[in-house]
Design a protein around this motif. Structure first.
Motif, short mmCIF file in Angstrom:
data_model
loop_
_atom_site.label_atom_id
_atom_site.label_comp_id
_atom_site.label_asym_id
_atom_site.label_seq_id
_atom_site.Cartn_x
_atom_site.Cartn_y
_atom_site.Cartn_z
N THR A 123 0.92 -1.29 0.12
CA THR A 123 0.02 0.09 -0.01
C THR A 123 0.83 1.32 0.10
OG1 THR A 123 -1.55 -1.40 1.36
CG2 THR A 123 -1.95 1.20 1.12
N LEU A 141 -5.35 5.82 -0.37
CA LEU A 141 -5.13 4.36 -0.57
C LEU A 141 -5.42 3.76 0.92
CD1 LEU A 141 -3.57 2.69 -2.54
CD2 LEU A 141 -3.49 5.20 -3.15
N TYR A 142 -5.66 4.72 2.01
CA TYR A 142 -5.68 4.31 3.10
C TYR A 142 -7.10 4.90 3.66
CZ TYR A 142 -0.56 3.65 3.27
OH TYR A 142 0.50 3.11 2.98
#
Ligand code: PMV
Length: 320
Positions: A123, A141-142
């Motif tokens: 990630t 992405l988080y």
């Protein structure tokens, strides 16, 4: 070979504004955001060696105008010797209007392209790649509350608190559904080069980040509200003092701010934030959501409101 990924936009509470390296698209300052849940972009990437050129469709329409930035991102993710790609993307909210559509679009693109090529990436690596295309995309992405820090050689992004641990609600008031005229990348450069407040903005950011970090750790809504509004208004002051001035607000933007202020004086736990566009995002505690939605929806200049919970980071939907 093809893959589809979904990513949600994120809303910065402590903003990224300004680049320290425009070649590598590295931000001048760290930032803290929340990733949304109910708004999303879904992007499919098909690798097709028989195509004569890359293709891009957005919400069902061919968009050659947006292709250069998408193709540059694909080059970063897959290498310049990659096969031609057919990219189709759909979002359930207005694009390029200050709702962080570039964040969800590039986060989804990077995840889909990586999977379509059969590559395995962490990630952190996907976030760094997305950040090359759009600084804020690295955060999508988080999930939950996300912090982006400036590392010695790039950015370090991490989730600092799960969305479930402090389930705030975000209400986006759309005051202008059309795309903005000046993109954030260009506007940041104008600010960096001309705003007399820019250096002070960069200097004070670590302090604002530390305060927001504490507020999130302690789930202190008042402290978060105060620092997020302050940081947002500081960013817009940097823009307003630029030459030429960068003013994203319209009169309805200001009406929304006024409404949030009135709600606050009535004891509602809510605060505002505004990005590179005229839309206002009101962040509130779940119990106060109906009042905030009602008050913002009633304003004459507000075309629509979108409510969202805090959600998860970008994810793969399918891969063939
Ligand atoms: O990621 P970009 O280049 O679209 O810039 C985003 C800038 C702001 O939305 C105004 C602030 C932020 O941190 O998201």
């Amino acid at each position: 070979m093809g893959a589809t990924a979904r990513a949600q936009p994120n809303i910065a509470l402590i903003k990224y504004w300004g680049k320290r390296d425009s070649e590598r698209n590295l931000p001048a300052v760290g930032s803290i955001s929340i990733t949304l849940d109910d708004l999303y972009t879904e992007t499919s990437v098909d690798l097709d060696g028989d195509l004569d050129r890359d293709r891009l469709s957005v919400n069902g329409a061919e968009r050659p105008d947006l292709l250069p930035r998408v193709a540059a991102c694909l080059d970063t993710v897959l290498g310049t010797d990659r096969p031609r790609c057919k990219v189709s993307s759909r979002s359930n909210f207005p694009l390029a209007a200050g709702l962080a559509s570039s964040a969800s679009s590039f986060a989804a693109l990077v995840v889909a392209a990586t999977a379509a090529r059969g590559l395995q990436r962490t990630t952190a690596k996907l976030a760094a790649l997305a950040g090359r295309a759009s600084g804020s995309a690295a955060r999508s992405l988080y999930g939950g509350f996300v912090e982006l820090r400036n590392g010695a050689d790039g950015v370090v992004v991490e989730s600092i608190l799960d969305g479930d641990a402090w389930p705030l609600r975000v209400i986006a008031a759309i005051t202008e559904p059309e795309a903005k005229l000046v993109g954030s990348g260009e506007a940041m450069e104008i600010s960096r080069k001309t705003s007399p407040f820019y250096s002070r903005w960069v200097e004070e950011q670590p302090m604002d980040l530390a305060t927001a970090r504490d507020a999130i750790a302690e789930r202190d809504f008042g402290m978060l509200a105060s620092i997020a509004e302050h940081n947002c208004l500081k960013m817009h002051s940097v823009m307003w003092a630029s030459r030429p001035p960068v003013v994203y607000w319209n009169s309805a933007t200001l009406d929304c701010l006024q409404t949030v202020r009135e709600l606050q004086s009535e004891g509602v736990a809510v605060f505002f934030t505004i990005d590179a566009g005229p839309q206002v995002k009101a962040v509130c505690l779940p119990g106060d959501e109906p009042r905030v939605v009602e008050a913002l929806s009633q304003l004459a200049g507000v075309h629509a409101v979108h409510s969202s919970a805090i959600g998860r980071g970008a994810a793969l939907v399918s891969c063939e």
